[in-house]
Design a protein around this motif. Structure first.
Motif, mmCIF file in Angstrom:
data_model
loop_
_atom_site.group_PDB
_atom_site.id
_atom_site.type_symbol
_atom_site.label_atom_id
_atom_site.label_comp_id
_atom_site.label_asym_id
_atom_site.label_seq_id
_atom_site.Cartn_x
_atom_site.Cartn_y
_atom_site.Cartn_z
ATOM 1 N N GLU A 114 -62.958 -57.590 -12.582
ATOM 2 C CA GLU A 114 -63.134 -57.217 -13.984
ATOM 3 C C GLU A 114 -63.319 -58.479 -14.830
ATOM 4 O O GLU A 114 -62.795 -59.543 -14.489
ATOM 5 C CB GLU A 114 -61.902 -56.445 -14.460
ATOM 6 C CG GLU A 114 -62.081 -55.741 -15.779
ATOM 7 C CD GLU A 114 -60.892 -54.835 -16.109
ATOM 8 O OE1 GLU A 114 -61.096 -53.898 -16.867
ATOM 9 O OE2 GLU A 114 -59.777 -55.085 -15.616
ATOM 10 N N HIS A 115 -64.089 -58.384 -15.897
ATOM 11 C CA HIS A 115 -64.371 -59.518 -16.770
ATOM 12 C C HIS A 115 -63.864 -59.228 -18.178
ATOM 13 O O HIS A 115 -63.371 -58.145 -18.452
ATOM 14 C CB HIS A 115 -65.862 -59.815 -16.765
ATOM 15 C CG HIS A 115 -66.394 -60.077 -15.383
ATOM 16 N ND1 HIS A 115 -65.946 -61.104 -14.602
ATOM 17 C CD2 HIS A 115 -67.306 -59.414 -14.634
ATOM 18 C CE1 HIS A 115 -66.566 -61.087 -13.443
ATOM 19 N NE2 HIS A 115 -67.394 -60.057 -13.434
ATOM 20 N N ALA A 116 -63.979 -60.238 -19.063
ATOM 21 C CA ALA A 116 -63.410 -60.096 -20.408
ATOM 22 C C ALA A 116 -64.384 -60.618 -21.457
ATOM 23 O O ALA A 116 -65.269 -61.427 -21.169
ATOM 24 C CB ALA A 116 -62.097 -60.857 -20.496
ATOM 25 N N GLN A 117 -64.190 -60.138 -22.671
ATOM 26 C CA GLN A 117 -64.958 -60.620 -23.816
ATOM 27 C C GLN A 117 -63.988 -61.035 -24.914
ATOM 28 O O GLN A 117 -62.976 -60.387 -25.148
ATOM 29 C CB GLN A 117 -65.919 -59.572 -24.349
ATOM 30 C CG GLN A 117 -66.712 -60.094 -25.548
ATOM 31 C CD GLN A 117 -68.043 -59.410 -25.745
ATOM 32 O OE1 GLN A 117 -68.564 -58.790 -24.847
ATOM 33 N NE2 GLN A 117 -68.585 -59.523 -26.935
ATOM 34 N N LEU A 118 -64.342 -62.117 -25.593
ATOM 35 C CA LEU A 118 -63.551 -62.642 -26.697
ATOM 36 C C LEU A 118 -64.458 -62.713 -27.909
ATOM 37 O O LEU A 118 -65.459 -63.432 -27.901
ATOM 38 C CB LEU A 118 -63.018 -64.033 -26.351
ATOM 39 C CG LEU A 118 -62.298 -64.807 -27.439
ATOM 40 C CD1 LEU A 118 -61.037 -64.087 -27.884
ATOM 41 C CD2 LEU A 118 -61.958 -66.208 -26.950
ATOM 42 N N ASP A 119 -64.148 -61.922 -28.919
ATOM 43 C CA ASP A 119 -64.876 -61.975 -30.189
ATOM 44 C C ASP A 119 -64.064 -62.834 -31.144
ATOM 45 O O ASP A 119 -62.921 -62.515 -31.455
ATOM 46 C CB ASP A 119 -65.073 -60.572 -30.773
ATOM 47 C CG ASP A 119 -66.041 -59.728 -29.944
ATOM 48 O OD1 ASP A 119 -66.861 -60.307 -29.214
ATOM 49 O OD2 ASP A 119 -65.968 -58.493 -30.030
ATOM 50 N N VAL A 120 -64.666 -63.939 -31.583
ATOM 51 C CA VAL A 120 -63.983 -64.899 -32.446
ATOM 52 C C VAL A 120 -64.434 -64.677 -33.886
ATOM 53 O O VAL A 120 -65.627 -64.761 -34.187
ATOM 54 C CB VAL A 120 -64.299 -66.351 -32.014
ATOM 55 C CG1 VAL A 120 -63.590 -67.342 -32.926
ATOM 56 C CG2 VAL A 120 -63.908 -66.572 -30.558
ATOM 57 N N TYR A 121 -63.470 -64.371 -34.737
ATOM 58 C CA TYR A 121 -63.721 -64.194 -36.164
ATOM 59 C C TYR A 121 -62.886 -65.225 -36.919
ATOM 60 O O TYR A 121 -61.680 -65.303 -36.720
ATOM 61 C CB TYR A 121 -63.308 -62.792 -36.633
ATOM 62 C CG TYR A 121 -64.075 -61.677 -35.974
ATOM 63 C CD1 TYR A 121 -65.319 -61.305 -36.454
ATOM 64 C CD2 TYR A 121 -63.547 -60.996 -34.882
ATOM 65 C CE1 TYR A 121 -66.029 -60.264 -35.849
ATOM 66 C CE2 TYR A 121 -64.246 -59.965 -34.276
ATOM 67 C CZ TYR A 121 -65.481 -59.606 -34.766
ATOM 68 O OH TYR A 121 -66.177 -58.588 -34.164
ATOM 69 N N SER A 122 -63.532 -66.017 -37.780
ATOM 70 C CA SER A 122 -62.771 -66.993 -38.558
ATOM 71 C C SER A 122 -63.137 -66.882 -40.026
ATOM 72 O O SER A 122 -64.255 -66.512 -40.372
ATOM 73 C CB SER A 122 -63.050 -68.413 -38.054
ATOM 74 O OG SER A 122 -64.403 -68.745 -38.201
ATOM 75 N N ASP A 123 -62.164 -67.207 -40.876
ATOM 76 C CA ASP A 123 -62.439 -67.244 -42.304
ATOM 77 C C ASP A 123 -62.764 -68.683 -42.715
ATOM 78 O O ASP A 123 -62.860 -69.578 -41.861
ATOM 79 C CB ASP A 123 -61.283 -66.641 -43.111
ATOM 80 C CG ASP A 123 -59.994 -67.435 -43.009
ATOM 81 O OD1 ASP A 123 -60.018 -68.589 -42.535
ATOM 82 O OD2 ASP A 123 -58.949 -66.898 -43.423
ATOM 83 N N ALA A 124 -62.869 -68.945 -43.987
ATOM 84 C CA ALA A 124 -63.250 -70.270 -44.484
ATOM 85 C C ALA A 124 -62.215 -71.341 -44.166
ATOM 86 O O ALA A 124 -62.536 -72.528 -44.129
ATOM 87 C CB ALA A 124 -63.489 -70.205 -45.989
ATOM 88 N N ASN A 125 -60.964 -70.940 -43.898
ATOM 89 C CA ASN A 125 -59.902 -71.898 -43.575
ATOM 90 C C ASN A 125 -59.706 -72.075 -42.072
ATOM 91 O O ASN A 125 -58.833 -72.815 -41.650
ATOM 92 C CB ASN A 125 -58.584 -71.453 -44.209
ATOM 93 C CG ASN A 125 -58.667 -71.403 -45.714
ATOM 94 O OD1 ASN A 125 -59.231 -72.312 -46.330
ATOM 95 N ND2 ASN A 125 -58.141 -70.349 -46.299
ATOM 96 N N GLY A 126 -60.473 -71.362 -41.284
ATOM 97 C CA GLY A 126 -60.321 -71.430 -39.833
ATOM 98 C C GLY A 126 -59.314 -70.458 -39.275
ATOM 99 O O GLY A 126 -58.987 -70.518 -38.090
ATOM 100 N N ASN A 127 -58.812 -69.546 -40.093
ATOM 101 C CA ASN A 127 -57.871 -68.534 -39.635
ATOM 102 C C ASN A 127 -58.573 -67.614 -38.630
ATOM 103 O O ASN A 127 -59.600 -67.026 -38.934
ATOM 104 C CB ASN A 127 -57.346 -67.733 -40.827
ATOM 105 C CG ASN A 127 -56.376 -66.649 -40.422
ATOM 106 O OD1 ASN A 127 -56.040 -66.496 -39.259
ATOM 107 N ND2 ASN A 127 -55.921 -65.893 -41.409
#
Length: 146
Positions: A114-127
Motif C-alpha cells: 500500500e502507498h500513501a499521499q501527503l497533501d501539504v497546505y500552508s498559510d502565509a506564516n508556514g503553518n
C-alpha cells in the motif's frame, strides 16, 4: 545382550536425546515481520513554501530526510522499509524552509504494497496544520518518478 549391542543401543539413545534437545532449541521467528516493500509517498505541495520531508522511524525519536518538495509541485518519494515504524506505520515530519515551523503527521498504518499521499497546505506564516497524510487507494493515479 552383548557389549556391542549395548553400545549401539546407548548410541541410539544419545542421538535421540540430541535430536530432541536440538528441536527444543529451535524457534520459529515469532514476532519477526516478513520483508516489506518500499512505500511510495506522493507529496502534493499546495503551498508557497518549499518543504523538507522527513520520515520518523520511531515516535519522532529519529528522522531521515527524504527530500525537499518545492512549492506548488508534486513529488513521488520512495520510503524504504527501515524508515517505517514497527508494523508498517508511516509518520512524516515537515519543515517549511525559511520558517521555525514543523508539523508531524498522525501515524498511518499501511499494509504491505500500500502507498500513501501527503497533501501539504500552508498559510502565509508556514503553518501546516491543514496538511493531510492518507493511504493512496489507486497507485496508478500517482505521477511517475522524476
Amino acid at each position: 545382550m552383548t557389549a556391542r549391542q549395548a553400545w549401539r543401543r546407548g548410541a541410539v539413545i544419545v542421538a535421540g536425546v540430541f535430536a530432541v534437545a536440538a528441536a527444543a532449541c529451535f524457534r520459529k521467528g515469532k514476532g519477526v515481520e516478513p520483508a516489506r516493500q518500499p512505500v511510495v509517498l506522493v507529496v502534493n505541495n499546495r503551498g508557497f513554501f518549499d518543504v523538507d520531508v522527513y520520515a520518523l522511524s520511531s515516535s519522532g525519536a529519529s528522522a531521515a530526510r527524504l527530500a525537499t518538495v518545492t512549492g506548488f509541485s508534486v513529488a513521488r518519494l520512495v520510503v524504504q522499509p527501515n524508515l517505517l515504524q514497527p508494523g508498517g506505520v508511516l509518520q512524516v515530519r515537515l519543515h517549511p524552509i525559511g520558517t521555525l515551523v514543523t508539523w508531524v503527521s498522525p501515524s498511518l498504518q499501511l499494509s504491505d504494497g500500500e502507498h500513501a499521499q501527503l497533501d501539504v497546505y500552508s498559510d502565509a506564516n508556514g503553518n501546516l496544520s491543514q496538511s493531510v497524510l492518507y493511504p493512496l487507494t489507486d497507485s496508478t493515479s500517482a505521477p511517475p518518478f522524476r
